[in-house]
Write an enzyme that holds these catalytic residues in place. Structure first.
Site, short mmCIF file in Angstrom:
data_model
loop_
_atom_site.label_atom_id
_atom_site.label_comp_id
_atom_site.label_asym_id
_atom_site.label_seq_id
_atom_site.Cartn_x
_atom_site.Cartn_y
_atom_site.Cartn_z
N GLN A 75 36.49 46.14 52.62
CA GLN A 75 35.44 46.68 51.78
C GLN A 75 35.74 48.14 51.45
O GLN A 75 34.98 48.79 50.75
CB GLN A 75 34.08 46.57 52.47
CG GLN A 75 33.62 45.15 52.65
CD GLN A 75 32.26 45.06 53.31
OE1 GLN A 75 31.47 45.98 53.29
NE2 GLN A 75 31.96 43.91 53.89
N ASN A 76 36.84 48.66 51.98
CA ASN A 76 37.22 50.04 51.72
C ASN A 76 37.87 50.15 50.34
O ASN A 76 38.58 49.24 49.92
CB ASN A 76 38.22 50.53 52.78
CG ASN A 76 37.64 50.48 54.17
OD1 ASN A 76 36.46 50.25 54.35
ND2 ASN A 76 38.48 50.68 55.16
N ASP A 78 39.54 53.14 49.57
CA ASP A 78 40.34 54.37 49.71
C ASP A 78 41.85 54.13 49.68
O ASP A 78 42.63 55.06 49.58
CB ASP A 78 39.98 55.11 50.99
CG ASP A 78 40.05 54.23 52.22
OD1 ASP A 78 40.95 53.36 52.31
OD2 ASP A 78 39.20 54.40 53.11
N HIS A 95 35.94 45.75 46.94
CA HIS A 95 35.31 46.73 46.04
C HIS A 95 36.33 47.47 45.19
O HIS A 95 36.04 48.52 44.63
CB HIS A 95 34.48 47.73 46.84
CG HIS A 95 33.38 47.09 47.62
ND1 HIS A 95 32.35 46.39 47.03
CD2 HIS A 95 33.14 47.02 48.95
CE1 HIS A 95 31.53 45.93 47.96
NE2 HIS A 95 31.99 46.29 49.13
N CYS A 103 42.20 50.58 31.87
CA CYS A 103 41.47 50.92 30.65
C CYS A 103 40.28 49.99 30.51
O CYS A 103 40.43 48.76 30.53
CB CYS A 103 42.41 50.80 29.46
SG CYS A 103 41.57 51.08 27.89
N CYS A 106 40.61 47.55 27.54
CA CYS A 106 41.62 46.48 27.56
C CYS A 106 41.11 45.34 28.40
O CYS A 106 41.66 44.37 28.62
CB CYS A 106 42.93 47.01 28.14
SG CYS A 106 43.65 48.33 27.17
#
Length: 106
Positions: A75-76, A78, A95, A103, A106
């Site tokens: 769920q990190n 980073d 996530h 983009c 796109c």
């Protein structure tokens, strides 16, 4: 009495509290992003300019090398799991990741 248990971890799920040891704020903890916002405090977008993988991240890498851990569900966002050496095909980042951009058109 002896035991011949052959333990294999199929998968592990991690959450944002794992990144706190790297100096990254979590979301719901006492100093978390959502907690701060609820109090009207705006935190900087990055609390640590170049975070490094934690000992736990590195432990997951070793578990995978030894074939105890097959897959990591994170769920990190980073990117520390990937930075630690977890193969992209061995992780699902629920996530997304702050290290990838796309983009929106796109």
């Amino acid at each position: 009495m002896t035991s011949n248990i052959n333990l294999r971890i199929i998968f592990e799920q991690t959450a944002d509290n794992l990144s706190r040891t790297a100096g990254i704020n979590d979301f719901r903890g006492p100093s978390g992003v959502w907690t701060a916002r609820a109090r009207g405090i705006v935190l900087p977008s990055r609390t640590v300019p170049n975070p490094e993988p934690t000992l736990t991240d590195m432990a997951y890498v070793e578990l995978m090398k030894k074939n105890y851990l097959k897959f990591l569900i994170s769920q990190n966002c980073d990117g520390l799991h990937l930075k630690s050496g977890i193969s992209p095909d061995k992780i699902s980042e629920l996530h997304g990741s702050s290290n990838y951009e796309a983009c929106a058109k796109c």
